[in-house]
Scaffold this motif. Sequence first.
Motif, PDB file in Angstrom:
ATOM      1  N   TRP A  31      -9.226   8.944 -12.188  1.00  0.00           N
ATOM      2  CA  TRP A  31      -8.017   9.754 -12.179  1.00  0.00           C
ATOM      3  C   TRP A  31      -7.014   9.233 -13.204  1.00  0.00           C
ATOM      4  N   LEU A  32      -6.128  10.129 -13.625  1.00  0.00           N
ATOM      5  CA  LEU A  32      -4.976   9.797 -14.458  1.00  0.00           C
ATOM      6  C   LEU A  32      -3.758  10.410 -13.775  1.00  0.00           C
ATOM      7  N   LEU A  33      -2.695   9.629 -13.616  1.00  0.00           N
ATOM      8  CA  LEU A  33      -1.503  10.096 -12.920  1.00  0.00           C
ATOM      9  C   LEU A  33      -0.320  10.186 -13.879  1.00  0.00           C
ATOM     10  N   THR A  34       0.342  11.337 -13.865  1.00  0.00           N
ATOM     11  CA  THR A  34       1.571  11.530 -14.630  1.00  0.00           C
ATOM     12  C   THR A  34       2.642  12.063 -13.696  1.00  0.00           C
ATOM     13  N   VAL A  35       3.773  11.374 -13.635  1.00  0.00           N
ATOM     14  CA  VAL A  35       4.937  11.849 -12.884  1.00  0.00           C
ATOM     15  C   VAL A  35       5.926  12.421 -13.897  1.00  0.00           C
ATOM     16  N   VAL A  36       6.292  13.693 -13.721  1.00  0.00           N
ATOM     17  CA  VAL A  36       7.238  14.347 -14.620  1.00  0.00           C
ATOM     18  C   VAL A  36       8.568  14.507 -13.881  1.00  0.00           C
ATOM     19  N   THR A  44      16.046   5.700  -9.277  1.00  0.00           N
ATOM     20  CA  THR A  44      15.180   4.820  -8.491  1.00  0.00           C
ATOM     21  C   THR A  44      13.715   4.974  -8.881  1.00  0.00           C
ATOM     22  N   VAL A  45      13.260   6.203  -9.006  1.00  0.00           N
ATOM     23  CA  VAL A  45      11.851   6.436  -9.331  1.00  0.00           C
ATOM     24  C   VAL A  45      11.513   5.900 -10.715  1.00  0.00           C
ATOM     25  N   GLN A  46      12.383   6.124 -11.669  1.00  0.00           N
ATOM     26  CA  GLN A  46      12.148   5.619 -13.018  1.00  0.00           C
ATOM     27  C   GLN A  46      11.981   4.097 -13.010  1.00  0.00           C
ATOM     28  N   GLU A  47      12.856   3.406 -12.297  1.00  0.00           N
ATOM     29  CA  GLU A  47      12.790   1.945 -12.227  1.00  0.00           C
ATOM     30  C   GLU A  47      11.536   1.491 -11.490  1.00  0.00           C
ATOM     31  N   TRP A  48      11.183   2.188 -10.410  1.00  0.00           N
ATOM     32  CA  TRP A  48      10.019   1.794  -9.625  1.00  0.00           C
ATOM     33  C   TRP A  48       8.720   2.045 -10.393  1.00  0.00           C
ATOM     34  N   MET A  49       8.631   3.181 -11.070  1.00  0.00           N
ATOM     35  CA  MET A  49       7.424   3.482 -11.838  1.00  0.00           C
ATOM     36  C   MET A  49       7.182   2.430 -12.915  1.00  0.00           C
ATOM     37  N   ALA A  50       8.249   1.849 -13.463  1.00  0.00           N
ATOM     38  CA  ALA A  50       8.105   0.828 -14.512  1.00  0.00           C
ATOM     39  C   ALA A  50       7.465  -0.449 -13.993  1.00  0.00           C
ATOM     40  N   THR A  51       7.450  -0.625 -12.672  1.00  0.00           N
ATOM     41  CA  THR A  51       6.852  -1.841 -12.093  1.00  0.00           C
ATOM     42  C   THR A  51       5.352  -1.697 -11.862  1.00  0.00           C
ATOM     43  N   LEU A  52       4.805  -0.492 -12.017  1.00  0.00           N
ATOM     44  CA  LEU A  52       3.385  -0.264 -11.726  1.00  0.00           C
ATOM     45  C   LEU A  52       2.537  -0.693 -12.916  1.00  0.00           C
ATOM     46  N   ASP A  53       1.672  -1.628 -12.677  1.00  0.00           N
ATOM     47  CA  ASP A  53       0.834  -2.177 -13.745  1.00  0.00           C
ATOM     48  C   ASP A  53      -0.555  -1.543 -13.686  1.00  0.00           C
ATOM     49  N   ASP A  54      -0.641  -0.304 -14.155  1.00  0.00           N
ATOM     50  CA  ASP A  54      -1.918   0.419 -14.140  1.00  0.00           C
ATOM     51  C   ASP A  54      -1.924   1.339 -15.352  1.00  0.00           C
ATOM     52  N   PRO A  55      -2.853   1.179 -16.260  1.00  0.00           N
ATOM     53  CA  PRO A  55      -2.867   2.000 -17.483  1.00  0.00           C
ATOM     54  C   PRO A  55      -3.114   3.474 -17.219  1.00  0.00           C
ATOM     55  N   ARG A  56      -3.547   3.811 -16.022  1.00  0.00           N
ATOM     56  CA  ARG A  56      -3.798   5.220 -15.694  1.00  0.00           C
ATOM     57  C   ARG A  56      -2.519   5.948 -15.261  1.00  0.00           C
ATOM     58  N   VAL A  57      -1.419   5.207 -15.122  1.00  0.00           N
ATOM     59  CA  VAL A  57      -0.170   5.774 -14.603  1.00  0.00           C
ATOM     60  C   VAL A  57       0.825   5.980 -15.744  1.00  0.00           C
ATOM     61  N   ARG A  58       1.431   7.171 -15.788  1.00  0.00           N
ATOM     62  CA  ARG A  58       2.407   7.499 -16.818  1.00  0.00           C
ATOM     63  C   ARG A  58       3.627   8.149 -16.167  1.00  0.00           C
ATOM     64  N   TYR A  59       4.808   7.825 -16.691  1.00  0.00           N
ATOM     65  CA  TYR A  59       6.060   8.417 -16.209  1.00  0.00           C
ATOM     66  C   TYR A  59       6.757   9.092 -17.380  1.00  0.00           C
ATOM     67  N   GLY A  96     -10.205  10.299  -0.237  1.00  0.00           N
ATOM     68  CA  GLY A  96     -11.357  10.976  -0.835  1.00  0.00           C
ATOM     69  C   GLY A  96     -11.029  12.187  -1.680  1.00  0.00           C
ATOM     70  N   TYR A  97      -9.750  12.438  -1.960  1.00  0.00           N
ATOM     71  CA  TYR A  97      -9.392  13.662  -2.671  1.00  0.00           C
ATOM     72  C   TYR A  97     -10.054  13.736  -4.044  1.00  0.00           C
ATOM     73  N   VAL A  98      -9.861  12.719  -4.863  1.00  0.00           N
ATOM     74  CA  VAL A  98     -10.401  12.754  -6.229  1.00  0.00           C
ATOM     75  C   VAL A  98     -11.922  12.880  -6.194  1.00  0.00           C
ATOM     76  N   ARG A  99     -12.562  12.104  -5.356  1.00  0.00           N
ATOM     77  CA  ARG A  99     -14.022  12.149  -5.246  1.00  0.00           C
ATOM     78  C   ARG A  99     -14.496  13.540  -4.855  1.00  0.00           C
ATOM     79  N   THR A 100     -13.834  14.152  -3.866  1.00  0.00           N
ATOM     80  CA  THR A 100     -14.231  15.474  -3.378  1.00  0.00           C
ATOM     81  C   THR A 100     -14.062  16.542  -4.454  1.00  0.00           C
ATOM     82  N   VAL A 101     -12.921  16.524  -5.128  1.00  0.00           N
ATOM     83  CA  VAL A 101     -12.634  17.542  -6.136  1.00  0.00           C
ATOM     84  C   VAL A 101     -13.563  17.404  -7.343  1.00  0.00           C
TER      85      VAL A 101
END
Length: 286
Positions: A31-36, A44-59, A96-101
Amino acid sequence: MPLDILVPYWGDPRLLQETVRSVLAQDSPDWLLTVVDDAYPDRTVQEWMATLDDPRVRYVRKERNEGITATFRTCVELATQERLVLPGCDDVLLPGYVRTVLAAHRAHPDVAVVQPGVRVIDAAGEPATPLADRVKALLRPRGPARVLRGERLATSLLHGDWLYFPSLAFRRETLLATPFQPGRAVIQDLALVIDMVAAGEGLLLEPEVCFLYRRHASASAPGTGRFDGEVAYFRDAAAQMRALGWRRAERAARWRVTSRLHALATLAVPGAADRRALWRLAVSRG
């Protein structure tokens, strides 16, 4: 082939964090996650998203607030994968959402839309069965996974929209070719899918429950503007179905049974808006 998960954000930061954590907890890594962020005033969300250390996550934060339909369009434009989903910023993906889809997509790559099984929760995250969702459950076709398309599918959806839009996994090329209709804020999800069905696309109904849809209780009855928007859409949908020669679907759009029942039910709600207008919208045939 990862699944693009694109979340339009405006609202409670805590609920958005729950949505993001549910993506991080998927039992498939594909999966790849983008929060728009639609320029929500609280950072708050902008600051919190910056703490996530996962290359699949984008804000991504927009410069100004543009509303949900424009943010949906932004999400689609940012998508890079063959299949994408637009969950609400308060919904929860079960592990199981990603796996199922993705399994459904591999089995039916030509299908434009995958509707997986959905469970409804309330604002507190507890199981809920409000009237709207009991009606959806009655209307939704039952049985094993299968592809629906054509007049049969259009008729079913125009009788009553049993889809849960935030859970739908779309084929990206179809979503790009089928834009959200302007001026349909009230009913844009149904209008979008009906346009796809009218263009010959199919929908896979996958019974595996893997998505939690959060239903917030409303403190007031909907105003007449909502029903005016529905009447206008169903009038146009009837013409669209007539042009295709789909007579049963045209009748379903003209009768708009569940829309009428909703307007009638609203008459019984304390504080309901203009009761004469609601009655007119309930009995009008277009």
